[in-house]
Design a protein around this motif. Structure first.
Motif, PDB file in Angstrom:
ATOM      1  N   LYS A  27      91.116 -89.998  -5.017  1.00  0.00           N
ATOM      2  CA  LYS A  27      91.573 -88.702  -4.500  1.00  0.00           C
ATOM      3  C   LYS A  27      90.376 -87.833  -4.110  1.00  0.00           C
ATOM      4  CE  LYS A  27      95.869 -88.487  -7.190  1.00  0.00           C
ATOM      5  NZ  LYS A  27      96.599 -87.780  -8.276  1.00  0.00           N
ATOM      6  N   LYS A  67      88.842 -89.226  -0.922  1.00  0.00           N
ATOM      7  CA  LYS A  67      89.664 -88.875   0.240  1.00  0.00           C
ATOM      8  C   LYS A  67      89.376 -87.452   0.718  1.00  0.00           C
ATOM      9  CE  LYS A  67      93.952 -89.533   0.754  1.00  0.00           C
ATOM     10  NZ  LYS A  67      95.412 -89.516   0.516  1.00  0.00           N
ATOM     11  N   GLU A  86      87.963 -86.442   4.313  1.00  0.00           N
ATOM     12  CA  GLU A  86      88.782 -85.595   5.176  1.00  0.00           C
ATOM     13  C   GLU A  86      88.006 -84.375   5.658  1.00  0.00           C
ATOM     14  OE1 GLU A  86      92.103 -84.756   2.676  1.00  0.00           O
ATOM     15  OE2 GLU A  86      93.236 -86.535   3.280  1.00  0.00           O
ATOM     16  N   THR A 129      95.419 -96.063  -0.649  1.00  0.00           N
ATOM     17  CA  THR A 129      95.600 -95.420   0.653  1.00  0.00           C
ATOM     18  C   THR A 129      96.046 -96.385   1.745  1.00  0.00           C
ATOM     19  OG1 THR A 129      93.307 -95.782   1.371  1.00  0.00           O
ATOM     20  CG2 THR A 129      93.763 -93.796   0.053  1.00  0.00           C
ATOM     21  N   PHE A 183      89.625 -95.200   7.096  1.00  0.00           N
ATOM     22  CA  PHE A 183      90.074 -93.820   6.851  1.00  0.00           C
ATOM     23  C   PHE A 183      89.132 -92.834   7.521  1.00  0.00           C
ATOM     24  CE2 PHE A 183      90.422 -89.934   4.345  1.00  0.00           C
ATOM     25  CZ  PHE A 183      91.793 -89.790   4.244  1.00  0.00           C
TER      26      PHE A 183
END
Length: 246
Positions: free
Chosen positions: A194, A197, A201, A232, A239
């Motif tokens: 998490k 990510k 992002e 994910t 990603f």
């Protein structure tokens, strides 16, 4: 209650007619009795308005209706045999044996289904009770991972989590394994993913994959890729590229 008891009226009446010495057994009109049972059982099996009956007992009423349907068909056949319409030959004999066999199989299926239903219901109730008891501890666990960054330490262990939450290690292990259905290391990996990510992002055009991996607390790139894709459905590179192309 009257509607509930009505399901037993016809079977009891059938048994009384057979057992009570009103007439010799051979003189009974099994055609009418058989048709009565067939009609009665079909009415119950097609009835959709019996939801007021407890689900567990409904299993037995359904079995009762199937058994009476088979008994009704057998009674009609027996009546034709007594009247000399046809001989009770080998095929008819095996038909009756087959009906009885199906009745036994259905009984076993009902018992198994009833036992499984009771077991699953008990497990759900136990899990719900445990979940309520551990709700405060689950909230504390979630709050910790949302507010603390200590778990990103490479040497972070269950002892560290126990000290942070002021909770016994056995309680934490039980909470994770039996309430949340995950191990300590899978939880740790999930929370670290998490963090990774969020970094990708927000800083996809600045941070490298290796830098994000280190900041998220992963020792090796292989474990980072494996856990990242597990949670994910994408590799870290996929990603990151997706965020860069937006």
């Amino acid at each position: 209650m009257l509607e509930f008891l009505s399901y037993f009226v016809v079977p009891i009446a059938y048994l009384l007619l057979v057992i009570l010495p009103i007439k010799p057994f051979a003189d009974y009109d099994f055609v009418l009795l058989g048709l009565l049972l067939v009609i009665y059982s079909l009415i119950y099996l097609l009835d959709k308005s019996n939801n007021y009956i407890a689900s567990d007992f409904k299993f037995w009423l359904k079995y009762n209706a199937w058994f009476l349907l088979l008994l009704g068909i057998t009674s009609v056949e027996y009546s034709f045999y007594k009247r000399g319409v046809f001989d009770l030959n080998v095929n008819s004999f095996f038909l009756i044996i087959g009906l009885i066999g199906l009745s036994i199989i259905y009984t076993v299926m009902i018992l198994w289904s009833l036992q499984r239903s009771n077991s699953e219901q008990k497990n759900r109730e136990d899990c719900k009770k445990l979940s309520e008891e551990y709700k405060e501890k689950i909230d504390s666990l979630n709050t910790y991972f949302q507010t603390s960054k200590d778990f990103l330490d490479l040497d972070y262990s269950l002892d560290n989590l126990s000290d942070a939450l002021q909770m016994d290690k056995k309680d934490i292990s039980f909470l994770l394994n039996h309430i949340l259905n995950k191990s300590f290391y899978s939880l740790l990996a999930e929370e670290r993913v998490k963090v990774a990510k969020k970094l990708l992002e927000k800083y996809a055009d600045i941070y490298t994959i290796d830098y994000v991996m280190a900041q998220a607390g992963f020792r090796s790139k292989s474990s980072f890729n494996r856990y990242f894709k597990e949670y994910t459905k994408q590799t870290p590179s996929e990603f990151r590229d997706q965020k860069l192309n937006i």
